[in-house]
Write a protein that holds these residues in place. Sequence first.
Motif, mmCIF file in Angstrom:
data_model
loop_
_atom_site.group_PDB
_atom_site.id
_atom_site.type_symbol
_atom_site.label_atom_id
_atom_site.label_comp_id
_atom_site.label_asym_id
_atom_site.label_seq_id
_atom_site.Cartn_x
_atom_site.Cartn_y
_atom_site.Cartn_z
ATOM 1 N N PRO A 1 0.727 -1.238 0.029
ATOM 2 C CA PRO A 1 0.152 0.039 -0.187
ATOM 3 C C PRO A 1 0.927 1.224 -0.096
ATOM 4 C CG PRO A 1 -0.732 -1.455 1.484
ATOM 5 C CD PRO A 1 0.485 -2.048 1.288
ATOM 6 N N ALA A 2 0.250 2.326 -0.558
ATOM 7 C CA ALA A 2 1.097 3.606 -0.764
ATOM 8 C C ALA A 2 0.654 4.346 0.701
ATOM 9 C CB ALA A 2 0.657 4.314 -1.846
ATOM 10 N N ASP A 3 1.572 4.561 1.456
ATOM 11 C CA ASP A 3 1.233 5.198 2.697
ATOM 12 C C ASP A 3 1.111 6.750 2.613
ATOM 13 O OD1 ASP A 3 1.391 2.699 4.137
ATOM 14 O OD2 ASP A 3 3.588 2.820 4.409
ATOM 15 N N ARG A 4 2.020 7.124 1.820
ATOM 16 C CA ARG A 4 1.817 8.836 1.579
ATOM 17 C C ARG A 4 1.680 9.247 0.216
ATOM 18 N NH1 ARG A 4 1.864 11.829 5.947
ATOM 19 N NH2 ARG A 4 2.022 14.268 5.758
ATOM 20 N N LEU A 5 1.163 10.366 -0.042
ATOM 21 C CA LEU A 5 1.035 10.761 -1.537
ATOM 22 C C LEU A 5 1.574 11.880 -1.304
ATOM 23 C CD1 LEU A 5 -2.680 9.592 -2.220
ATOM 24 C CD2 LEU A 5 -0.559 8.357 -2.663
ATOM 25 N N ALA A 6 1.876 12.483 -2.856
ATOM 26 C CA ALA A 6 2.596 14.118 -2.916
ATOM 27 C C ALA A 6 2.319 14.574 -4.231
ATOM 28 C CB ALA A 6 4.110 13.652 -2.590
ATOM 29 N N ALA B 1 12.307 10.092 -0.894
ATOM 30 C CA ALA B 1 12.031 10.028 0.342
ATOM 31 C C ALA B 1 11.119 8.763 0.589
ATOM 32 C CB ALA B 1 11.986 11.081 1.147
ATOM 33 N N GLY B 2 10.326 8.360 -0.339
ATOM 34 C CA GLY B 2 9.377 7.495 -0.039
ATOM 35 C C GLY B 2 8.017 7.718 -0.414
ATOM 36 N N ALA B 3 7.592 9.025 -0.620
ATOM 37 C CA ALA B 3 6.397 9.205 -0.826
ATOM 38 C C ALA B 3 5.821 8.822 -2.267
ATOM 39 C CB ALA B 3 5.866 10.634 -0.851
ATOM 40 N N ARG B 4 4.590 8.546 -2.594
ATOM 41 C CA ARG B 4 4.063 8.153 -3.772
ATOM 42 C C ARG B 4 3.497 9.369 -4.582
ATOM 43 N NH1 ARG B 4 1.305 3.603 -5.902
ATOM 44 N NH2 ARG B 4 2.773 2.459 -4.352
ATOM 45 N N SER B 5 4.414 9.382 -5.727
ATOM 46 C CA SER B 5 3.573 10.316 -6.700
ATOM 47 C C SER B 5 2.480 10.591 -7.257
ATOM 48 C CB SER B 5 4.686 10.364 -8.071
ATOM 49 O OG SER B 5 4.229 11.302 -8.952
ATOM 50 N N PHE B 6 1.702 11.518 -6.866
ATOM 51 C CA PHE B 6 0.099 11.584 -7.238
ATOM 52 C C PHE B 6 -0.039 12.918 -7.766
ATOM 53 C CE2 PHE B 6 -4.407 11.557 -5.605
ATOM 54 C CZ PHE B 6 -4.842 10.445 -5.956
ATOM 55 N N SER B 7 0.588 13.220 -8.914
ATOM 56 C CA SER B 7 0.256 14.315 -9.772
ATOM 57 C C SER B 7 -0.164 14.263 -10.879
ATOM 58 C CB SER B 7 1.972 15.010 -9.992
ATOM 59 O OG SER B 7 2.536 13.933 -10.963
ATOM 60 N N GLY C 1 2.388 13.368 -16.380
ATOM 61 C CA GLY C 1 2.554 11.930 -16.746
ATOM 62 C C GLY C 1 4.055 11.559 -16.477
ATOM 63 N N THR C 2 5.038 12.585 -16.611
ATOM 64 C CA THR C 2 6.384 12.115 -16.452
ATOM 65 C C THR C 2 6.603 11.650 -14.959
ATOM 66 O OG1 THR C 2 6.725 14.386 -15.769
ATOM 67 C CG2 THR C 2 7.422 13.822 -17.802
ATOM 68 N N ASP C 3 5.900 12.017 -14.030
ATOM 69 C CA ASP C 3 5.912 11.450 -12.627
ATOM 70 C C ASP C 3 4.720 10.393 -12.331
ATOM 71 O OD1 ASP C 3 8.283 13.257 -11.721
ATOM 72 O OD2 ASP C 3 6.733 14.728 -12.240
ATOM 73 N N THR C 4 3.641 10.532 -12.982
ATOM 74 C CA THR C 4 2.667 9.606 -12.435
ATOM 75 C C THR C 4 1.931 9.157 -13.984
ATOM 76 O OG1 THR C 4 2.104 10.993 -10.395
ATOM 77 C CG2 THR C 4 0.583 9.446 -11.194
ATOM 78 N N THR C 5 2.470 8.051 -14.439
ATOM 79 C CA THR C 5 2.026 7.817 -15.819
ATOM 80 C C THR C 5 0.687 7.501 -15.797
ATOM 81 O OG1 THR C 5 2.890 5.642 -15.249
ATOM 82 C CG2 THR C 5 4.525 6.795 -16.576
ATOM 83 N N ALA C 6 -0.031 6.974 -14.730
ATOM 84 C CA ALA C 6 -1.444 6.739 -14.834
ATOM 85 C C ALA C 6 -2.225 7.917 -14.882
ATOM 86 C CB ALA C 6 -1.839 6.074 -13.416
ATOM 87 N N ALA C 7 -1.665 9.188 -14.867
ATOM 88 C CA ALA C 7 -2.367 10.408 -14.963
ATOM 89 C C ALA C 7 -3.070 10.569 -16.283
ATOM 90 C CB ALA C 7 -1.637 11.601 -14.687
ATOM 91 N N PHE C 8 -2.268 10.004 -17.411
ATOM 92 C CA PHE C 8 -2.749 10.203 -18.682
ATOM 93 C C PHE C 8 -4.348 9.391 -18.781
ATOM 94 C CE2 PHE C 8 1.590 10.546 -20.261
ATOM 95 C CZ PHE C 8 1.627 11.997 -20.290
ATOM 96 N N ASP C 9 -4.271 8.081 -18.014
ATOM 97 C CA ASP C 9 -5.473 7.167 -18.105
ATOM 98 C C ASP C 9 -6.657 7.871 -17.738
ATOM 99 O OD1 ASP C 9 -6.293 4.783 -18.789
ATOM 100 O OD2 ASP C 9 -6.031 3.855 -16.934
ATOM 101 N N GLY C 10 -6.857 8.534 -16.739
ATOM 102 C CA GLY C 10 -7.953 9.398 -16.232
ATOM 103 C C GLY C 10 -8.201 10.316 -17.028
ATOM 104 N N GLY C 11 -7.484 11.089 -17.569
ATOM 105 C CA GLY C 11 -7.413 12.356 -18.338
ATOM 106 C C GLY C 11 -8.132 11.850 -19.808
#
Length: 364
Positions: free
Chosen positions: A104-109, A178-184, A187-197
Amino acid sequence: MADNPFLIYRERLDSYAAVRDGKLSDQQFVDIVSDLDARVAEVDGHGFTITPVVDGSELAAAAGLDIELVIKDETHNVGGSHKARHLFGAALHLLVDEALGAEPADRLAIASCGNAALGASVVARALDRPLDVFVPMWADAVVLAALAANGASINRCERRKGEAGDPTYLRFREAVSAGARSFSVQGTDTTAAFDGGRTLGWELADQVADGGGLDALYVQVGGGALATSASRAMPDVRLHPVQAEGCAPLRRAWDALAPEFDFEAAAADPDAYMRPWDDPHSLATGILDDITYDWLPLLRRTHASGGHPIVAPESSVVDAHRLARQHTTVEVCPTGSAGFAGLLTEPPASGERVGVLFTGIDRS
């Protein structure tokens, strides 16, 4: 939830691959979408639905454009803009991965000063995950209050001496390292961002299908995920990404690529083409990313579609917002109407059917 785009178009989503591969059932995927959307509605007052298209004939006439103008209105979507689409899509990937046994992703950023942060805060709260938001020192007080209300941890970022690039993005990258999950929404940082868009583009394509589709789509560009996603969903439509003259790194990269447009060479040496823009400034503050993060996939799509990037003078950015508020009922902000500034700068051919995306609500 029958009109939830993440259910209607689920079989097209990359996150649905788990169903196609037999790792989840369709009903399990539907339950993931429905449960998360219900929690989004608890946070924001409503979940995701198909957003409307608006007849832009009065606006086109006021601007002296002899075109059929179609406006996609995202101003009353979750979080007040299109941004939550990207984050909901990323959240589905996260939940599907976790359902299949991922840690699980404990922290998002996220790094954002406006609608992207708001969208992320809504979806993160629906996920019940802590979210670190990295904002500039000048971030709007209304936005900061909304972020705090959604439980986000706000980190104000000053530029450090000798530092190049956006300090909010640099601090965000440090958090991810440092361990946070990219939640941006990049697409360069969160490739899944394209999917919802892409759901926005699929909706729009269906909404204009009876009239023969669109000839062109003019889209305001900051980081580039919106235009990239929409164009991937509508590959036969000519794409014109639009930036303000006060921050136009995308057109600079396009000009550096011309006339060969050797995208493989650009991918091998990206810094030779995409560099931070000095002193970004515009009324459209939401597209002042000093780097167009998704510039390479965006310019590939632009070139393939037969379009080109447009740089709008600041006067056109101002006029686009004024005209949009005077000649439509859409409560759009200056950033959200900036794509229309591209039509004022380089008008389409007479008789074309053209789409613009009014993407953010005016909170002023």
